[in-house]
Write a protein that holds these residues in place. Structure first.
Motif, PDB file in Angstrom:
ATOM      1  N   TYR A 195      -1.796  -6.084   3.280  1.00  0.00           N
ATOM      2  CA  TYR A 195      -2.075  -5.075   4.040  1.00  0.00           C
ATOM      3  C   TYR A 195      -3.362  -5.119   4.582  1.00  0.00           C
ATOM      4  O   TYR A 195      -4.421  -5.833   4.217  1.00  0.00           O
ATOM      5  N   GLY A 197       1.328   3.418   1.182  1.00  0.00           N
ATOM      6  CA  GLY A 197       0.629   4.587   1.914  1.00  0.00           C
ATOM      7  C   GLY A 197      -0.082   5.506   1.320  1.00  0.00           C
ATOM      8  O   GLY A 197      -1.060   5.893   1.556  1.00  0.00           O
ATOM      9  N   SER A 244       6.891   0.753   1.556  1.00  0.00           N
ATOM     10  CA  SER A 244       5.745   0.983   2.361  1.00  0.00           C
ATOM     11  C   SER A 244       5.199   2.229   2.406  1.00  0.00           C
ATOM     12  O   SER A 244       3.851   2.585   2.336  1.00  0.00           O
ATOM     13  N   ARG A 245       5.878   3.553   2.296  1.00  0.00           N
ATOM     14  CA  ARG A 245       5.530   4.898   2.035  1.00  0.00           C
ATOM     15  C   ARG A 245       4.838   4.890   0.632  1.00  0.00           C
ATOM     16  O   ARG A 245       3.611   5.569   0.845  1.00  0.00           O
ATOM     17  N   SER A 296      -5.310  -2.007   4.756  1.00  0.00           N
ATOM     18  CA  SER A 296      -5.886  -1.117   3.986  1.00  0.00           C
ATOM     19  C   SER A 296      -6.636  -1.830   2.829  1.00  0.00           C
ATOM     20  O   SER A 296      -6.023  -2.515   2.130  1.00  0.00           O
TER      21      SER A 296
END
Length: 478
Positions: free
Chosen positions: A383, A103, A99-100, A385
């Protein structure tokens, strides 16, 4: 007393500490990625997206996600299937680490897109060179060009995501534009060159979108498509689309590049005498089926001298095809004799009417690739985004291409698996079970010798090792 007869054996189930692996067949893809030096390539392109001291490097994260999608995963958390077998797949990043990583990608979308595009082009160049006589770049000629299919599709979503919008079918989501390379019926299933994620309200007939995704696809081609000065040898490429790609703006763009095209065309309203001329099948010639044989109930004709094309590139010709209406189909103005009449445009240097028609109708193969792409991650964008979802679409494309590259460069020519779609690879090979054992200071993966595709797995592993040695010793020049 009645005794029931079971359809299948009823066995008691219990847990075990033995090292069993449920996706042992994926070891083919892990070996392939290792042979491609995927880790180092990703380190060069994506090291800025992970901390310098991070344990899980970009190659391992992207490779694990691609393996998960190839095996049938639908979201990032599905890599937990790989996490259960660290002896086979190595340490797999946690969901939080993934996830990071995603991101950071969405914060620098241009950097990731550039790195991903250059990475896939580097891999494609390496693999096409390894394909030898089946190298699509070396097979392409003006008479038999490499075909790039361009088509749009719809991806429906069930929650609000960035840039999602209503679609013309009344749904809600995205309308990606996809460019694919078609190797031909007997040379593998082809691969995906570019996926351009777009809002759902973007039209399929947008010339701008066609040009943008075409530019992305051309940038992915092997250097054999370019001369020593870096100029595109466009005559060895044909772009094939449905009627959404028949806009004058897009066709003039292709003509300016020197690229051939074959695009479906919506017939305009014609005068009555043209309709009567269409009914006269004595002027037509038999169409060809997929195997190259003549069809008795379908006809084709060059109608360029009868139907005037205004505003289209010079040299554009129009061809008509007539075949019986399918059951339940509604007749149009031109279907006056019980046959459906369709048309396509081309500027190809070949004039064999039946051949051109058969080549254009083979566009249906791109529909199968889009279906496969959707079942490999594109169909469920996870997601909010837009940039992260574009990166996810790129990963789905990469997972599909891994299998296409296996078929092209690793499988022997003519092998039955060379035309399998990804769904069949999952069922026949990737889901194969195995057992990990230790002995002689070495760990081994055991595969049931009576598994239907055990020999295929061993053959692929052996061929991958041979390819790795050839790449390592510089015997294959990209």
């Amino acid at each position: 007393m009645n005794h029931s007869t079971h359809v299948f054996p009823a066995l008691p189930t219990q847990p075990t500490s033995q090292a069993l692996v449920s996706h042992a067949g994926l070891s083919v893809l892990t070996s392939f990625l290792n042979a491609l030096d995927f880790r180092q390539l990703c380190e060069d392109r994506f090291s800025q997206f992970v901390p310098a001291t991070a344990t899980h490097r970009p190659g391992k994260i992207l490779g694990a996600l691609a393996l998960s999608l190839a095996a049938g995963g639908e979201q990032a958390s599905d890599i937990d299937q790989l996490r259960t077998a660290p002896e086979l797949f190595g340490p797999v990043a946690s969901d939080a680490t993934v996830s990071r990583f995603m991101g950071r990608l969405k914060d620098q979308p241009e950097a990731f897109e550039y790195g991903f595009a250059t990475m896939t082009r580097s891999l494609r160049t390496k693999i096409w060179a390894a394909a030898g006589p089946r190298n699509p770049a070396r097979l392409a000629t003006p008479a038999n060009p490499l075909i790039i299919d361009i088509d749009a599709s719809l991806v429906h979503v069930h929650s609000d995501k960035e840039n999602s919008a209503g679609t013309y079918k009344g749904g809600y989501g995205f309308s990606p534009m996809i460019a694919m390379a078609d190797y031909g019926k007997t040379n593998g299933t082809g691969e995906v060159l570019a996926v351009q994620l777009r809002p759902g309200n973007r039209g399929a007939n947008s010339a701008k979108s066609h040009i943008e995704v075409l530019n992305q696809a051309l940038a992915q081609l092997h250097h054999d498509f370019y001369d020593e000065h870096g100029n595109l040898q466009a005559e060895k490429i044909l772009v094939r689309t449905d009627s959404a790609g028949s806009s004058r703006e897009f066709l003039h763009h292709l003509q300016s590049l020197g690229i051939q095209f074959s695009t479906s065309y919506s017939l305009p309203v014609l005068r009555e005498r043209f309709i009567r001329w269409i009914d006269e099948k004595k002027y037509w010639e038999p169409a060809l089926d997929a195997g190259g044989g003549q069809r008795a109930d379908a006809w084709v004709i060059d109608a360029s001298k009868v139907l005037e094309l205004k505003g289209y590139p010079a040299g554009t010709r129009i061809y008509l095809r007539a075949e019986p209406l399918h059951s339940g189909a509604k007749a149009s103005l031109f279907d006056t004799d019980g046959n459906r009449v369709t048309a396509f445009l081309t500027n190809s240097p070949r004039f064999n009417v039946a051949f051109l028609d058969a080549r254009h109708r083979a566009r249906g193969r791109c529909e199968n690739r889009i279906k496969t792409l959707k079942s490999t991650g594109l169909g469920k964008l996870p997601y909010w985004s837009f940039a992260a979802n574009q990166a996810w679409a790129d990963l789905a494309m990469f997972a599909v291409n891994l299998v296409a590259w296996l078929q092209l460069a690793v499988l022997p020519g003519g092998h039955e698996a060379s035309v399998w779609d990804l769904k069949r690879w999952r069922y026949r090979l990737f889901s194969m079970a195995g057992k990990l054992v230790s002995g002689g200071r070495q760990r081994r993966l055991l595969i049931p010798k009576n598994a239907p595709e055990a020999q295929l797995l061993f053959q692929l592993q052996q061929n991958i090792r041979l390819l790795f040695q050839r790449w390592r010793h510089g015997e294959l020049a990209a």
